[in-house]
Design a protein around this motif. Structure first.
Motif, PDB file in Angstrom:
ATOM      1  N   LEU A   1       5.184 -14.160   8.833  1.00  0.00           N
ATOM      2  CA  LEU A   1       3.880 -14.149   8.162  1.00  0.00           C
ATOM      3  C   LEU A   1       2.881 -13.226   8.881  1.00  0.00           C
ATOM      4  CD1 LEU A   1       3.396 -17.869   7.069  1.00  0.00           C
ATOM      5  CD2 LEU A   1       4.203 -15.930   5.757  1.00  0.00           C
ATOM      6  N   TRP A   2       2.956 -13.151  10.220  1.00  0.00           N
ATOM      7  CA  TRP A   2       2.056 -12.222  10.955  1.00  0.00           C
ATOM      8  C   TRP A   2       2.433 -10.778  10.630  1.00  0.00           C
ATOM      9  CZ3 TRP A   2      -2.307 -10.865  12.804  1.00  0.00           C
ATOM     10  CH2 TRP A   2      -2.469  -9.961  13.852  1.00  0.00           C
TER      11      TRP A   2
ATOM     12  N   PHE B   1      -3.563 -16.516  -0.849  1.00  0.00           N
ATOM     13  CA  PHE B   1      -3.839 -17.694  -1.666  1.00  0.00           C
ATOM     14  C   PHE B   1      -3.866 -19.005  -0.858  1.00  0.00           C
ATOM     15  CE2 PHE B   1      -2.523 -21.026  -4.732  1.00  0.00           C
ATOM     16  CZ  PHE B   1      -3.668 -20.984  -5.532  1.00  0.00           C
ATOM     17  N   PRO B   2      -2.888 -19.202   0.060  1.00  0.00           N
ATOM     18  CA  PRO B   2      -2.917 -20.452   0.840  1.00  0.00           C
ATOM     19  C   PRO B   2      -4.227 -20.645   1.610  1.00  0.00           C
ATOM     20  CG  PRO B   2      -0.833 -19.316   1.161  1.00  0.00           C
ATOM     21  CD  PRO B   2      -1.699 -18.386   0.384  1.00  0.00           C
ATOM     22  N   PHE B   3      -4.876 -19.549   2.037  1.00  0.00           N
ATOM     23  CA  PHE B   3      -6.156 -19.680   2.747  1.00  0.00           C
ATOM     24  C   PHE B   3      -7.211 -20.287   1.826  1.00  0.00           C
ATOM     25  CE2 PHE B   3      -4.407 -16.172   5.364  1.00  0.00           C
ATOM     26  CZ  PHE B   3      -4.491 -16.809   6.587  1.00  0.00           C
TER      27      PHE B   3
ATOM     28  N   ILE C   1      -0.953  -6.065   5.545  1.00  0.00           N
ATOM     29  CA  ILE C   1      -2.155  -6.185   4.707  1.00  0.00           C
ATOM     30  C   ILE C   1      -3.350  -5.518   5.408  1.00  0.00           C
ATOM     31  CG2 ILE C   1      -3.806  -7.832   3.714  1.00  0.00           C
ATOM     32  CD1 ILE C   1      -1.422  -9.704   3.208  1.00  0.00           C
ATOM     33  N   TYR C   2      -3.447  -5.683   6.747  1.00  0.00           N
ATOM     34  CA  TYR C   2      -4.526  -5.011   7.503  1.00  0.00           C
ATOM     35  C   TYR C   2      -4.468  -3.494   7.273  1.00  0.00           C
ATOM     36  CZ  TYR C   2      -5.644  -9.044  10.645  1.00  0.00           C
ATOM     37  OH  TYR C   2      -6.048 -10.243  11.174  1.00  0.00           O
ATOM     38  N   GLN C   3      -3.270  -2.988   6.903  1.00  0.00           N
ATOM     39  CA  GLN C   3      -3.122  -1.532   6.785  1.00  0.00           C
ATOM     40  C   GLN C   3      -3.315  -1.033   5.348  1.00  0.00           C
ATOM     41  OE1 GLN C   3       0.732  -1.227   8.631  1.00  0.00           O
ATOM     42  NE2 GLN C   3      -0.140  -1.312  10.700  1.00  0.00           N
ATOM     43  N   HIS C   4      -3.656  -1.957   4.432  1.00  0.00           N
ATOM     44  CA  HIS C   4      -3.915  -1.560   3.038  1.00  0.00           C
ATOM     45  C   HIS C   4      -5.263  -0.815   2.976  1.00  0.00           C
ATOM     46  CE1 HIS C   4      -4.905  -1.994  -1.233  1.00  0.00           C
ATOM     47  NE2 HIS C   4      -3.599  -2.128  -1.438  1.00  0.00           N
ATOM     48  N   PRO C   5      -5.375   0.202   2.097  1.00  0.00           N
ATOM     49  CA  PRO C   5      -6.639   0.954   2.022  1.00  0.00           C
ATOM     50  C   PRO C   5      -7.860   0.050   1.802  1.00  0.00           C
ATOM     51  CG  PRO C   5      -4.968   1.999   0.663  1.00  0.00           C
ATOM     52  CD  PRO C   5      -4.339   0.767   1.212  1.00  0.00           C
TER      53      PRO C   5
ATOM     54  N   LEU D   1     -12.739 -14.211  10.647  1.00  0.00           N
ATOM     55  CA  LEU D   1     -12.196 -14.923  11.812  1.00  0.00           C
ATOM     56  C   LEU D   1     -11.222 -16.027  11.401  1.00  0.00           C
ATOM     57  CD1 LEU D   1     -12.528 -15.177  14.985  1.00  0.00           C
ATOM     58  CD2 LEU D   1     -14.076 -17.064  14.461  1.00  0.00           C
ATOM     59  N   VAL D   2     -11.574 -16.749  10.319  1.00  0.00           N
ATOM     60  CA  VAL D   2     -10.714 -17.846   9.852  1.00  0.00           C
ATOM     61  C   VAL D   2      -9.328 -17.289   9.491  1.00  0.00           C
ATOM     62  CG1 VAL D   2     -10.393 -19.567   8.034  1.00  0.00           C
ATOM     63  CG2 VAL D   2     -12.659 -19.233   9.047  1.00  0.00           C
ATOM     64  N   LEU D   3      -9.324 -16.213   8.703  1.00  0.00           N
ATOM     65  CA  LEU D   3      -8.043 -15.620   8.292  1.00  0.00           C
ATOM     66  C   LEU D   3      -7.312 -15.052   9.519  1.00  0.00           C
ATOM     67  CD1 LEU D   3      -9.143 -13.595   5.115  1.00  0.00           C
ATOM     68  CD2 LEU D   3      -8.605 -16.010   5.306  1.00  0.00           C
ATOM     69  N   HIS D   4      -8.086 -14.494  10.441  1.00  0.00           N
ATOM     70  CA  HIS D   4      -7.508 -13.764  11.575  1.00  0.00           C
ATOM     71  C   HIS D   4      -6.850 -14.688  12.610  1.00  0.00           C
ATOM     72  CE1 HIS D   4      -7.027 -10.594  14.425  1.00  0.00           C
ATOM     73  NE2 HIS D   4      -7.945 -11.045  15.267  1.00  0.00           N
ATOM     74  N   VAL D   5      -7.551 -15.764  12.986  1.00  0.00           N
ATOM     75  CA  VAL D   5      -6.989 -16.648  14.026  1.00  0.00           C
ATOM     76  C   VAL D   5      -5.695 -17.283  13.507  1.00  0.00           C
ATOM     77  CG1 VAL D   5      -7.361 -18.786  15.326  1.00  0.00           C
ATOM     78  CG2 VAL D   5      -9.159 -17.064  15.222  1.00  0.00           C
ATOM     79  N   ILE D   6      -5.708 -17.691  12.226  1.00  0.00           N
ATOM     80  CA  ILE D   6      -4.495 -18.287  11.670  1.00  0.00           C
ATOM     81  C   ILE D   6      -3.404 -17.216  11.575  1.00  0.00           C
ATOM     82  CG2 ILE D   6      -3.502 -19.467   9.651  1.00  0.00           C
ATOM     83  CD1 ILE D   6      -6.234 -20.852   9.348  1.00  0.00           C
ATOM     84  N   GLY D   7      -3.786 -16.007  11.174  1.00  0.00           N
ATOM     85  CA  GLY D   7      -2.824 -14.904  11.094  1.00  0.00           C
ATOM     86  C   GLY D   7      -2.169 -14.635  12.445  1.00  0.00           C
ATOM     87  N   VAL D   8      -2.982 -14.523  13.496  1.00  0.00           N
ATOM     88  CA  VAL D   8      -2.423 -14.240  14.837  1.00  0.00           C
ATOM     89  C   VAL D   8      -1.515 -15.392  15.281  1.00  0.00           C
ATOM     90  CG1 VAL D   8      -2.994 -13.964  17.285  1.00  0.00           C
ATOM     91  CG2 VAL D   8      -4.351 -12.752  15.570  1.00  0.00           C
ATOM     92  N   ALA D   9      -1.925 -16.620  14.958  1.00  0.00           N
ATOM     93  CA  ALA D   9      -1.117 -17.787  15.372  1.00  0.00           C
ATOM     94  C   ALA D   9       0.267 -17.742  14.737  1.00  0.00           C
ATOM     95  CB  ALA D   9      -1.837 -19.080  14.994  1.00  0.00           C
ATOM     96  N   TRP D  10       0.340 -17.138  13.549  1.00  0.00           N
ATOM     97  CA  TRP D  10       1.644 -17.035  12.891  1.00  0.00           C
ATOM     98  C   TRP D  10       2.634 -16.232  13.719  1.00  0.00           C
ATOM     99  CZ3 TRP D  10      -0.733 -16.058   7.414  1.00  0.00           C
ATOM    100  CH2 TRP D  10      -0.911 -17.288   6.779  1.00  0.00           C
ATOM    101  N   SER D  11       2.138 -15.330  14.593  1.00  0.00           N
ATOM    102  CA  SER D  11       3.077 -14.534  15.400  1.00  0.00           C
ATOM    103  C   SER D  11       3.926 -15.461  16.264  1.00  0.00           C
ATOM    104  CB  SER D  11       2.334 -13.508  16.256  1.00  0.00           C
ATOM    105  OG  SER D  11       1.468 -14.153  17.151  1.00  0.00           O
TER     106      SER D  11
END
Ligand code: HEM
Ligand code: HEM
Length: 352
Positions: free
Chosen positions: A53-54, A149-151, A60-64, A37-47
């Motif tokens: 960055l989003w 890394f920034p996370f 990255i979500y699509q990496h195996p 969730l921590v990575l995700h909320v910040i990721g979505v906010a980047w949009s």
């Protein structure tokens, strides 16, 4: 640390005691979901804040590796939700406590029953993606490490700030027991509130998070978040509306996907913004209060660390709520989508 080791060794010692195992599983699945969730909320906010960055985050979500993580995440949420409901129902009905063991078995069976069809449907998206005529684009591990890394730095900075704050508060209050005992009564009332909050918020989260996951994994699938001309889950196609509200991902960017969802109006209500706001508030407060329970268990021996655990959870919750809300109130315009499209093309061309 001693109590962490104790938890693990005692769990092994009581091997077979289902209650103990379900407690450990509940803890691990809650913490795993919170980390995402921590990575995700910040990721979505980047949009909204840093569109490129989003775009990277969704690649990255699509990496195996993430596909494996995605199945694990769904399993975590399903088990944690069913077991959380078991805890809530039994807590309010002491007369059923004698059925604890059986209820824990039902939770496991329920988890498997829900996961089998879900995984089959999710796997169809994976197959479709890898069987497509054009070879799937896969980012490198170095690309993922650089983006994540920034996370790690952020989490370490928050932890150090919490310990420093706790040290200062300890010095100012002189570590006095008087302060602690004066607060004890207030604390117990507050703790009763949190106890009820964890149970009621859990029940409210179930339909919200299951609905969110159904859209992101079954209806649409992670691979379609940046697919050119794909429809947008939960947004009807209406060609007469502007490019960022017509229910079609014209640019094939993950940024446009979010714009379409958040621009959709039912009547004059932006229902997906409202939905995400409710989800954000409930999961962030529930998750960080859960983290506080866990950290408090393992810092009993040190008032400094115990206080720091509380501050860390407070800092984490406030940061996520602020960042998530700023994003939900923001606007994504065509220039941001264009920026995302260029970034995506550059990443694909560079063979990241
Ligand atoms: C891989 C799994 C997931 C994917 C692909 C995904 C995808 C998305 C997308 C595309 C959005 C943008 C807006 C929207 O479409 O509604 C979003 C927002 C959001 N998601 Fe997820 N989601 C996933 C899992 C989760 C989980 C497990 C949770 C909760 C524990 C969650 C919580 C949220 C929240 C709170 C927001 C709103 C963020 C904000 O306020 O800025 N998501 N998600
Ligand atoms: C899907 C619906 C959910 C339900 C029904 C639910 C229910 C519960 C319940 C009843 C507890 C025990 C509280 C206590 O001991 O007083 C709990 C703990 C916890 N939950 Fe949830 N929860 C849900 C979703 C989530 C989500 C999305 C997250 C992560 C963001 C999360 C993270 C946690 C954590 C970290 C704990 C603490 C575990 C521990 O003390 O061992 N939960 N949950």
């Amino acid at each position: 640390l001693t109590s962490l080791v104790l938890t693990l060794t005692e769990t092994l010692r009581y091997r077979g005691a289902l209650g103990q195992w379900s407690w450990v599983l509940h803890r691990i699945t809650g913490l795993g979901t919170l980390l995402f969730l921590v990575l995700h909320v910040i990721g979505v906010a980047w949009s909204v804040l840093y569109p490129t960055l989003w775009e990277k985050e969704v690649l990255i979500y699509q990496h195996p590796l993430f596909t494996v993580g995605e199945f694990a995440l769904v399993a975590c949420v399903v088990y944690h939700a069913l077991n959380g409901m078991r805890i809530g129902i039994l807590d309010y009905n002491p007369k059923w406590w004698k059925h604890q063991q059986r209820a824990a078995v039902y939770v496991l069976i329920g988890t498997v029953v829900l996961l089998v069809p879900t995984f089959i449907l999710m796997f169809q998206h994976v197959l479709k993606h890898y069987q497509a005529p054009e070879a799937p684009f896969i980012v490198s591990l170095a690309f993922i490490a650089e983006a994540q890394f920034p996370f790690l730095v952020g989490i370490v900075v928050a932890a150090v700030a919490a310990v420093l704050l706790s040290g200062v508060v300890g010095l100012v209050s002189g570590g006095g027991n008087a302060t602690v005992s004066a607060k004890a009564n207030r604390g117990s009332g507050l703790e009763r509130f949190w106890w009820s909050f964890m149970r009621t918020s859990g029940i409210l989260i179930v339909p919200l998070v299951f609905g969110h996951l159904a859209l992101a994994h079954i209806v649409q699938g992670v691979f379609e978040l940046n697919m050119v001309n794909a429809g947008i889950a939960g947004v009807p196609v209406n060609e007469s509306l502007g490019a960022l509200a017509n229910g079609i991902n014209n640019s094939g960017t993950a940024v446009e996907y979010v714009a379409e969802r958040w621009n959709f109006l039912l009547g004059s209500v932006a229902i997906w913004r409202l939905y995400d706001a409710a989800l954000l508030a409930l999961v962030v407060v529930h998750g960080f209060n859960g983290l506080r329970y866990v950290l408090t268990d393992y810092t009993q021996g040190s008032p400094l660390l115990r206080r720091a655990a509380g501050y860390l959870c407070l800092i984490g919750a406030v940061v996520l709520l602020v960042v998530g809300t700023v994003a939900l109130l923001g606007t994504i315009d065509q220039s941001m989508v264009d920026m995302a499209r260029e970034a995506q093309a550059a990443i694909r061309a560079g063979g990241a």
